[in-house]
Motif scaffolding. Structure first.
Motif, PDB file in Angstrom:
ATOM      1  N   ASP A 287      -4.190 -16.175 -19.149  1.00 36.89           N
ATOM      2  CA  ASP A 287      -4.279 -16.411 -17.712  1.00 36.89           C
ATOM      3  C   ASP A 287      -5.323 -17.451 -17.358  1.00 36.89           C
ATOM      4  O   ASP A 287      -5.553 -17.737 -16.193  1.00 36.89           O
ATOM      5  CB  ASP A 287      -4.664 -15.102 -16.987  1.00 36.89           C
TER       6      ASP A 287
ATOM      7  N   GLN B  74      -7.861 -25.523  -4.858  1.00 32.78           N
ATOM      8  CA  GLN B  74      -6.420 -25.748  -4.859  1.00 32.78           C
ATOM      9  C   GLN B  74      -6.112 -26.936  -5.775  1.00 32.78           C
ATOM     10  O   GLN B  74      -6.906 -27.885  -5.864  1.00 32.78           O
ATOM     11  CB  GLN B  74      -5.935 -26.085  -3.439  1.00 32.78           C
ATOM     12  N   GLN B  75      -4.965 -26.884  -6.410  1.00 27.26           N
ATOM     13  CA  GLN B  75      -4.537 -27.947  -7.323  1.00 27.26           C
ATOM     14  C   GLN B  75      -4.734 -29.336  -6.694  1.00 27.26           C
ATOM     15  O   GLN B  75      -4.352 -29.554  -5.536  1.00 27.26           O
ATOM     16  CB  GLN B  75      -3.055 -27.765  -7.666  1.00 27.26           C
TER      17      GLN B  75
ATOM     18  N   SER C 141      -4.535 -24.806  -9.526  1.00 27.37           N
ATOM     19  CA  SER C 141      -5.299 -23.940  -8.611  1.00 27.37           C
ATOM     20  C   SER C 141      -5.912 -22.782  -9.372  1.00 27.37           C
ATOM     21  O   SER C 141      -5.328 -22.282 -10.336  1.00 27.37           O
ATOM     22  CB  SER C 141      -4.372 -23.369  -7.525  1.00 27.37           C
ATOM     23  N   GLY C 142      -7.094 -22.357  -8.892  1.00 24.21           N
ATOM     24  CA  GLY C 142      -7.691 -21.204  -9.552  1.00 24.21           C
ATOM     25  C   GLY C 142      -9.133 -20.996  -9.172  1.00 24.21           C
ATOM     26  O   GLY C 142      -9.724 -21.767  -8.409  1.00 24.21           O
TER      27      GLY C 142
ATOM     28  N   GLY D  52      -4.182 -19.505 -10.870  1.00 21.13           N
ATOM     29  CA  GLY D  52      -3.527 -18.863  -9.738  1.00 21.13           C
ATOM     30  C   GLY D  52      -2.035 -18.760  -9.973  1.00 21.13           C
ATOM     31  O   GLY D  52      -1.459 -17.666  -9.951  1.00 21.13           O
ATOM     32  N   SER D  53      -1.406 -19.902 -10.231  1.00 21.00           N
ATOM     33  CA  SER D  53       0.052 -19.910 -10.392  1.00 21.00           C
ATOM     34  C   SER D  53       0.452 -20.841 -11.522  1.00 21.00           C
ATOM     35  O   SER D  53       0.219 -22.052 -11.470  1.00 21.00           O
ATOM     36  CB  SER D  53       0.706 -20.379  -9.083  1.00 21.00           C
ATOM     37  N   LYS D  54       1.064 -20.267 -12.543  1.00 21.37           N
ATOM     38  CA  LYS D  54       1.448 -21.082 -13.704  1.00 21.37           C
ATOM     39  C   LYS D  54       2.574 -22.060 -13.386  1.00 21.37           C
ATOM     40  O   LYS D  54       2.791 -23.024 -14.126  1.00 21.37           O
ATOM     41  CB  LYS D  54       1.846 -20.183 -14.872  1.00 21.37           C
ATOM     42  N   THR D  55       3.310 -21.813 -12.277  1.00 19.93           N
ATOM     43  CA  THR D  55       4.393 -22.747 -11.958  1.00 19.93           C
ATOM     44  C   THR D  55       3.845 -24.127 -11.630  1.00 19.93           C
ATOM     45  O   THR D  55       4.553 -25.134 -11.745  1.00 19.93           O
ATOM     46  CB  THR D  55       5.224 -22.240 -10.767  1.00 19.93           C
ATOM     47  N   GLU D  56       2.570 -24.191 -11.253  1.00 19.68           N
ATOM     48  CA  GLU D  56       1.960 -25.496 -10.953  1.00 19.68           C
ATOM     49  C   GLU D  56       1.903 -26.401 -12.184  1.00 19.68           C
ATOM     50  O   GLU D  56       1.746 -27.613 -12.063  1.00 19.68           O
ATOM     51  CB  GLU D  56       0.540 -25.308 -10.401  1.00 19.68           C
TER      52      GLU D  56
END
Lengths: 129, 367
Positions: free
Chosen positions: A21, A51-52, A73-74, A106-110
């Motif tokens: 993660d 944010q990314q 993001s993270g 935050g989101s791996k789709t990024e």
């Protein structure tokens, strides 16, 4: 010039290494070469969220200041405090000891928005033309 | 940005061959670094470095009243010079500001040689020419006739001695002589812009490549390195030598720049004398000081400077100091805030960081 295959890249010359993660972030060898002697790295505090694509710090050479943009993001879970006294690690080992921050992703789709090693290598080749 | 092609020195190919990173420096295609600014900076402090500074301008002034013309246009006392002697000076505006800061070399009583800043050369030449009519003297812009190399560092003299036909040890600081460098006729001056011992040599450009390579070859075993403009800037900053366009310009007076030693009010009338005499009497309101960052971070030119929540100025030069291992800079502060130890803040792109006025020069070589 090295472009490790397991990393993801941005057009701003940051890299991201995904482990579970968490993601580790630094700047590429191309960027550290272009900067020259890195003399100062300004990093965020642990716990800050980004944010990314947003600036998270800066890296300075003798001659210039360059903003750092976060590839994903993270929340910051670690920073490389060794860079305070040894900023030259960014030049000497950009993909290793010269890492800058570690984030909880935050989101791996990024990741889809990032470049693969071969895409980044092509991008650098275009830039250098 | 201008679309004019960049000007090049006679050594352009050499810089590229040596792997220099080239930049547009005031319209000149110049090497900013070779092995890296820190490495080059340290080489000059501990051994030697060679700089191509051919972009610098050279203006000759000749005629029976050459001295009178120079005396009228500059703040230092050129009458004190004898043949073979050089002097740091200012071409002053009527308000006591800097048209440029220059080196005046006396070849003969009726023949002087000025070394001026690259980007100011056309302006300086026009300025001098526009004031020369009352004098039996003429100015000529001879910049294209010279390659200028600076060889600087504690080993510079021993590196250069075998290559020249004059005794470098006999040339005192801020003196010069005519001689030959590797057989090429040259002006050899014991001057520099690094805070180190060394020479600046001026010679005809056609032999540039051979002479440069010869010095590099002779010096390499002693640690001499090719050095670019980045190292030149950090070296001069550690030595608190002013950079025109950053630390001094037409709006800063010679006194404000803390260069009172090049103002000789007693020498007689000169352009800017009245303004400077008045300023001396009334006292200056601001002064250029050196500072060191107390908090982490690097102050850079144009960053704003704050005292008690009020912006009082901005950084004119700021950089890491590679030899000293500190982050240093120059700024104009209100005169009551210029004492060594005075604290103030620099805005580092949104973060206020503490800085302190320190004694200058930041670096002084052991003689």
């Amino acid at each position: 010039m090295a472009y490790p295959e397991e990393l993801y890249y941005t057009k701003d010359h940051e890299w991201l290494r995904v482990e579970g993660d968490e993601g580790t972030i630094g700047i590429t060898e191309f960027a550290s070469d272009a900067l020259g002697d890195v003399v100062y790295v300004e990093l965020p505090d642990v716990g800050e969220k980004f944010q990314q694509g947003k600036p998270f710090g800066s890296v300075e050479s003798v001659k210039s200041v360059n903003e750092l943009f976060i590839p994903i993001s993270g929340e910051i879970v670690a920073i490389n405090s060794e860079l305070v006294d040894a900023p030259e690690l960014v030049n000497n080992a950009p993909y290793g000891q010269g890492w800058m921050i570690r984030v909880k992703i935050g989101s791996k789709t990024e990741i889809d928005a990032l470049l693969t090693s071969s895409e980044y290598e092509d991008f650098v080749a275009e830039q250098s033309e | 940005m201008s679309t004019e092609p960049l000007l090049t020195t006679a050594l352009n190919k050499v810089h590229r061959r040596l792997g220099a990173r080239m930049v547009d420096f005031g319209g000149w295609d110049m090497p900013v670094q070779y092995s890296g600014p820190i490495d080059e900076h340290k080489a000059v402090r501990t051994a030697a470095g060679i700089f191509d500074v051919s972009h610098m301008g050279e203006i000759e002034i000749r005629g029976p009243q050459a001295l009178e013309l120079i005396q009228f246009l500059t703040s230092n006392d050129a009458a004190k010079l004898v043949d073979g002697q050089a002097q740091y000076s200012a071409l002053t505006t009527a308000e006591g500001g800097f048209v440029d800061d220059i080196l005046v070399h006396r070849f003969a009583a009726d023949h002087y040689f000025l070394c001026v800043n690259a980007s100011n050369t056309p302006k300086d030449f026009a300025w001098i020419s526009s004031h020369s009519a009352p004098y039996d003297a003429e100015a000529a812009n001879v910049s294209a006739d010279y390659t200028q190399l600076a060889v600087q560092g504690p080993k510079a003299i021993s590196i250069m001695q075998p290559l020249v036909d004059v005794d470098l040890g006999a040339i005192k600081y801020y003196w010069f002589t005519r001689g030959h460098v590797d057989g090429v006729p040259a002006i050899i001056a014991r001057t520099g812009y690094t805070g180190e011992d060394g020479v600046e040599i001026y010679f005809e450009p056609s032999e540039s490549e051979r002479v440069y390579d010869r010095i590099l070859e002779a010096g390499a075993p002693l640690g001499l390195k090719p050095c670019g403009l980045a190292a030149r800037n950090t070296l001069r900053l550690e030595a608190k030598m002013a950079l025109y366009g950053n630390d001094i310009d037409e709006t800063t007076t010679v006194y404000e720049a803390d260069l009172a030693w090049i103002v000789k009010l007693g020498k007689g009338e000169f352009l800017g004398r009245d303004a400077l005499a008045r300023q001396k009497e009334e006292g200056i309101r601001r002064k250029l000081v050196g500072f060191e960052m107390i908090d982490r971070g690097i102050a850079r030119e144009h960053y704003s400077v704050w005292i008690d929540g009020v912006q009082v100025g901005s950084v004119t030069s700021g950089s890491p100091a590679p030899f000293l291992g500190k982050n240093i800079g120059l700024t104009y502060l209100p005169i009551e805030k210029t004492a060594v130890g005075t604290r103030f803040e620099v805005d580092l792109r949104g973060r206020r960081a503490a800085a302190e006025v320190v004694p200058t020069p930041f670096y002084k070589r052991v003689r």
